[in-house]
Design a protein around this motif. Structure first.
Motif, short mmCIF file in Angstrom:
data_model
loop_
_atom_site.label_atom_id
_atom_site.label_comp_id
_atom_site.label_asym_id
_atom_site.label_seq_id
_atom_site.Cartn_x
_atom_site.Cartn_y
_atom_site.Cartn_z
N ASN A 1 -4.94 7.12 5.30
CA ASN A 1 -5.96 6.12 4.94
C ASN A 1 -7.13 6.71 4.15
O ASN A 1 -8.25 6.20 4.22
N LYS A 2 -6.89 7.77 3.38
CA LYS A 2 -7.94 8.40 2.58
C LYS A 2 -7.51 8.54 1.12
O LYS A 2 -7.64 9.61 0.53
N PRO A 3 -7.02 7.48 0.50
CA PRO A 3 -6.54 7.62 -0.88
C PRO A 3 -7.63 8.02 -1.87
O PRO A 3 -7.35 8.75 -2.82
N VAL B 1 -4.28 7.74 -9.99
CA VAL B 1 -5.16 7.53 -8.85
C VAL B 1 -4.30 7.07 -7.68
O VAL B 1 -3.30 6.37 -7.88
N CYS B 2 -4.65 7.49 -6.48
CA CYS B 2 -3.92 7.08 -5.29
C CYS B 2 -4.55 5.80 -4.75
O CYS B 2 -5.76 5.75 -4.54
N GLU B 3 -3.73 4.78 -4.58
CA GLU B 3 -4.24 3.50 -4.07
C GLU B 3 -3.95 3.32 -2.58
O GLU B 3 -4.69 2.64 -1.89
N VAL B 4 -2.85 3.88 -2.11
CA VAL B 4 -2.48 3.79 -0.69
C VAL B 4 -1.97 5.15 -0.26
O VAL B 4 -1.20 5.78 -0.97
N CYS B 5 -2.43 5.58 0.92
CA CYS B 5 -1.93 6.83 1.49
C CYS B 5 -1.75 6.61 2.99
O CYS B 5 -2.72 6.36 3.70
N ARG B 6 -0.50 6.70 3.42
CA ARG B 6 -0.17 6.52 4.83
C ARG B 6 0.61 7.75 5.30
O ARG B 6 1.39 8.32 4.54
#
Length: 140
Positions: A96-98, A107-112
């Motif tokens: 949760n830190k994209p 660019v990172c939009e979602v990071c799980r």
């Protein structure tokens, strides 16, 4: 966009890792034989190749969905506490830190992140843990 470079960059700030040639012991796919000849007392990390890499496209944007494992290993000394703690810290650097990730060309939009879970080893002298990172990347 190079997800492995993005992951390496974020993991290189972790404390408690073994070192190799003056750098944190973080390797792509496998650890070098020279590194394993003198087993390190601290954990080391392997960034695996993506298990999933597919397009994320809309009418106006392009990107990639990438799923990639980070595996941590340590010589088993009777306790898994050090490795477990390191792998939770690795998870926490991403989940949760994209906006905190540096992605060249995107660019990172979602990071799980899922895990850590057990990561089997072929050498009984080592224990392993794994986190799985999902990155939704958009081209810039």
């Amino acid at each position: 966009m190079n997800s492995t470079a993005t992951i390496y960059s974020r993991l290189s700030g972790l404390s408690g890792l073994a070192s190799w040639n003056g750098q944190p012991a973080i390797f792509n796919e496998v650890a070098p034989d020279d590194f394993l000849k003198a087993p390190p007392s601290l954990p080391f990390l392997i960034i695996a190749v993506p298990t999933r890499d597919e397009p994320l496209e809309t009418f106006t944007e392009t990107g990639r969905l990438i799923v990639q494992d980070v595996r941590g290993y340590q010589r088993f000394s009777g306790s898994t506490a050090t490795l477990d703690s390191l792998m939770r810290a690795a998870r926490d650097r991403f989940h949760n830190k994209p906006s905190e990730l540096t992605v060249t060309g995107g660019v990172c939009e979602v990071c799980r992140v899922t895990g850590p879970v057990a990561s089997p080893t072929s050498d009984e002298a080592y224990i392993g843990r794994r986190v799985t990172i999902r990155l939704d990347l958009r081209n810039t």
